[in-house]
Design an enzyme around this catalytic site. Sequence first.
Site, short mmCIF file in Angstrom:
data_model
loop_
_atom_site.label_atom_id
_atom_site.label_comp_id
_atom_site.label_asym_id
_atom_site.label_seq_id
_atom_site.Cartn_x
_atom_site.Cartn_y
_atom_site.Cartn_z
N CYS A 102 1.00 6.47 -12.33
CA CYS A 102 0.54 7.34 -11.25
C CYS A 102 -0.53 8.26 -11.80
O CYS A 102 -0.39 8.78 -12.91
CB CYS A 102 1.72 8.13 -10.71
SG CYS A 102 1.29 9.22 -9.35
N HIS A 144 4.80 3.05 -3.09
CA HIS A 144 4.47 4.14 -4.02
C HIS A 144 3.65 5.23 -3.30
O HIS A 144 3.94 6.42 -3.46
CB HIS A 144 3.69 3.56 -5.21
CG HIS A 144 3.22 4.58 -6.19
ND1 HIS A 144 3.73 4.68 -7.47
CD2 HIS A 144 2.29 5.57 -6.10
CE1 HIS A 144 3.14 5.68 -8.10
NE2 HIS A 144 2.26 6.24 -7.29
N GLU A 145 2.66 4.81 -2.52
CA GLU A 145 1.78 5.81 -1.87
C GLU A 145 2.52 6.57 -0.78
O GLU A 145 2.36 7.79 -0.66
CB GLU A 145 0.53 5.13 -1.29
CG GLU A 145 -0.38 4.50 -2.35
CD GLU A 145 -0.70 5.41 -3.51
OE1 GLU A 145 -0.84 6.64 -3.32
OE2 GLU A 145 -0.79 4.91 -4.64
NI NI Z 1 0.96 7.86 -7.51
#
Ligand code: NI
Length: 191
Positions: A102, A144-145
């Site tokens: 990330c 994830h987003e």
């Molecule tokens: Ni991220």
Amino acid sequence: MALRRIAQIGHPVLRRRADELTPDALAAPEIQRLIDDMIETMRDVGGAGIAAPQVYESLRICVVEVKNNPRYPYKPEIPLTVLVNPEIRATGDELFDQYEGCLSVPELRGLVPRHALIDVRALDRQGRPVSFAARGFTAGVYQHEVDHLDGRLFLDRVADPASLTTLREYERHHLPAYLAYAESVVARYGP
Ligand code: NI
């Protein structure tokens, strides 16, 4: 357009539930500029996606694009996609393991179980409703987003903390074996 600074883990903006946008708010020039800046920033730093809280804006907007990304050599390509107020629903029980990193968590990778089959509903940047199905790694990127919009980081979802690794040790010790697994994920769920 302009590059934005990226919030790093520990900043409260990454832990807040981001706010929905009304169609009127979305149409405002400063929000359209924010979306352009998010795209430029994601491309500049080589991310597979970026969410508005990562550029200090607590709004439910994320952008995704995967195109020959050296950070994720096995990931199928995803055309540039802007999602506003996205919602994700798993459409089956199947999970797969995804090594995640990330832009807000420098240097670390960790193994996260993600749904392999999802439906995504959102608005596009013009405020039009969109819905589509996503599978495998593509589904993993969206999960994830959208987690970012709920104040969640991939670290929260790492099943076994022993899988945490710096990028350097990931490449030396984990990537070769993971590539074989990743191939099987792509074979099963397609690009
Ligand atoms: Ni991220």
